[in-house]
Enzyme design. Structure first.
Site, PDB file in Angstrom:
ATOM      1  N   ASP A  87       5.014  25.609  35.652  1.00 37.14           N
ATOM      2  CA  ASP A  87       5.697  25.073  35.631  1.00 37.14           C
ATOM      3  C   ASP A  87       6.797  25.196  37.106  1.00 37.14           C
ATOM      4  OD1 ASP A  87       4.907  23.185  33.692  1.00 37.14           O
ATOM      5  OD2 ASP A  87       6.316  25.072  32.538  1.00 37.14           O
ATOM      6  N   HIS A 113       3.227  20.145  35.552  1.00 39.84           N
ATOM      7  CA  HIS A 113       3.964  18.803  34.957  1.00 39.84           C
ATOM      8  C   HIS A 113       4.356  18.612  36.933  1.00 39.84           C
ATOM      9  CE1 HIS A 113       5.817  18.864  31.520  1.00 39.84           C
ATOM     10  NE2 HIS A 113       5.910  19.995  31.884  1.00 39.84           N
ATOM     11  N   LYS A 131       3.343  13.034  29.176  1.00 39.49           N
ATOM     12  CA  LYS A 131       4.785  12.840  27.865  1.00 39.49           C
ATOM     13  C   LYS A 131       5.149  10.988  28.249  1.00 39.49           C
ATOM     14  CE  LYS A 131       6.015  16.843  26.460  1.00 39.49           C
ATOM     15  NZ  LYS A 131       6.532  17.859  27.967  1.00 39.49           N
ATOM     16  N   ILE A 167       5.884   1.033  27.552  1.00 36.21           N
ATOM     17  CA  ILE A 167       4.841  -0.041  26.650  1.00 36.21           C
ATOM     18  C   ILE A 167       3.861   0.325  27.416  1.00 36.21           C
ATOM     19  CG2 ILE A 167       7.137  -1.572  26.314  1.00 36.21           C
ATOM     20  CD1 ILE A 167       6.556  -2.599  28.741  1.00 36.21           C
ATOM     21  N   GLY A 168       2.668  -0.254  26.959  1.00 33.49           N
ATOM     22  CA  GLY A 168       1.363  -0.403  27.504  1.00 33.49           C
ATOM     23  C   GLY A 168       1.357  -0.813  29.284  1.00 33.49           C
ATOM     24  N   ASN A 169       1.826  -2.006  29.420  1.00 37.23           N
ATOM     25  CA  ASN A 169       1.816  -2.401  31.060  1.00 37.23           C
ATOM     26  C   ASN A 169       2.075  -1.040  32.254  1.00 37.23           C
ATOM     27  OD1 ASN A 169       1.206  -4.952  32.912  1.00 37.23           O
ATOM     28  ND2 ASN A 169       3.232  -4.723  32.855  1.00 37.23           N
ATOM     29  N   TYR A 172       9.782  29.762  20.149  1.00 34.78           N
ATOM     30  CA  TYR A 172       8.598  30.310  21.244  1.00 34.78           C
ATOM     31  C   TYR A 172       7.928  30.852  19.608  1.00 34.78           C
ATOM     32  CZ  TYR A 172       9.624  29.792  25.581  1.00 34.78           C
ATOM     33  OH  TYR A 172       9.349  29.849  27.309  1.00 34.78           O
ATOM     34  N   ARG A 177       6.508  30.349  30.987  1.00 31.81           N
ATOM     35  CA  ARG A 177       7.679  31.890  31.309  1.00 31.81           C
ATOM     36  C   ARG A 177       6.933  32.825  30.458  1.00 31.81           C
ATOM     37  NH1 ARG A 177      12.796  28.555  29.789  1.00 31.81           N
ATOM     38  NH2 ARG A 177      11.653  28.222  28.109  1.00 31.81           N
TER      39      ARG A 177
END
Ligand code: S5P
Length: 276
Positions: free
Chosen positions: A40, A64, A95, A99-101, A229, A247
């Site tokens: 990250d 990311h 993540k 909606i699918g479209n 954690y 990290r």
């Protein structure tokens, strides 16, 4: 813990129907590592530098990509080259939750073109089963060239304090995964989910979902923003097949030494749970 958790990665690779999972387990076995580094960092140089230095000790790099301040074609070319050089897979922690479209466009197109370079992506099932169908359609399209090397993880639980990804949400995650075993290769969760009972979609004997566990850190219990954690040992004894550390590795004084430490501890914990 499921019976699959007690089998070596190599044995699971041999009988797994999904080509990407076979490759993942083969990498783990060949490099003796179940570590995923969550890289990250915020510049391409830092990302590629980490990938090159940590490459020998990891099975997967988790990105990311939208936190990079200077994303360009160079980022992708560099990552792909390093994945080849060090034999690791790329997991974009996008993540998806729409909606699918919309997710089809976010996955395949746009400035990031995630489907072209990320072997693994993840989604929340908050929008319903259609999100999985939409992402699956993208990789199953006739003109999509990387189909057999793409897989989805369902975000079935979260590590942050007060997470709402629990109970019926987690059960639905498992049910949807069971209905899409071609494309859903596993879960991001804090434990194996083999004990999830569903009358609607019962567990089948041969199912073998791969469990990726985040929130792994050797020296910290959490952060000020709600992250919680556990140690590599704890994660693996609860059913993690791959441990994801951010990290704990990249922010360590010596990230290479830290990666080696997570690798060793992750591997020992994995060996300890195998059928003797
Ligand atoms: O429940 C989750 C799921 C994910 S993917 N909790 C998480 O922390 N993550 C991700 O794992 C998070 O977005 C971050 O990239 C990484 C954890 O980073 P660390 O620095 O706390 O180890």
């Amino acid at each position: 813990m499921s019976s699959n958790s007690r089998l070596p990665y190599g044995a699971r690779a041999q009988k797994h129907p999904n080509a990407l999972v076979r490759k993942l387990f083969e990498i783990a076995e060949a490099k003796k590592t179940n570590v995923v580094v969550s890289a990250d960092v915020t510049t391409t140089k830092e990302l590629l530098d980490l990938a090159d230095r940590l490459g020998p000790y990891i099975a997967v790099i988790k990105t990311h990509i939208d936190i990079l301040s200077d994303f360009s074609q160079e980022t992708i070319t560099g990552l792909k080259q390093l994945a080849e050089k060090h034999n690791f897979l790329i997991f974009e922690d996008r993540k998806f939750v729409d909606i699918g479209n919309t997710v089809q466009k976010q996955y395949h197109g746009g400035v990031l073109r995630i489907a072209e370079w990320a072997h693994i992506v993840n989604c929340s099932i908050l929008p319903g089963e259609g999100i999985v169908e939409a992402l699956e359609q993208t990789v199953k399209a006739k003109d999509f060239p990387y189909g057999s090397e793409r897989g989805l993880l369902i975000l079935a639980e979260m590590t942050s304090k007060g997470s709402l990804a629990t109970g019926p949400y987690t059960v639905s995650s498992v049910e949807i995964a069971r209905r899409h075993r071609d494309f859903v290769v596993g879960f991001v969760s804090t434990r194996a989910l083999t004990d999830v009972q569903s009358a609607e979609v019962p567990r089948s004997e041969d199912e073998d979902f791969v469990v990726f566990t985040t929130g792994v850190n050797l020296s910290s219990k959490g952060d000020k923003l709600g992250q919680q954690y556990q140690t590599p040992q704890s994660a693996i004894s609860r059913g993690a097949d791959f441990i994801i550390a951010g990290r704990g590795i990249y922010a360590a004084a010596d990230p290479v030494e830290a990666a080696k430490q997570y690798q060793q501890q992750g591997w020992e914990a994995y060996q300890a749970r195998l059928v003797q």
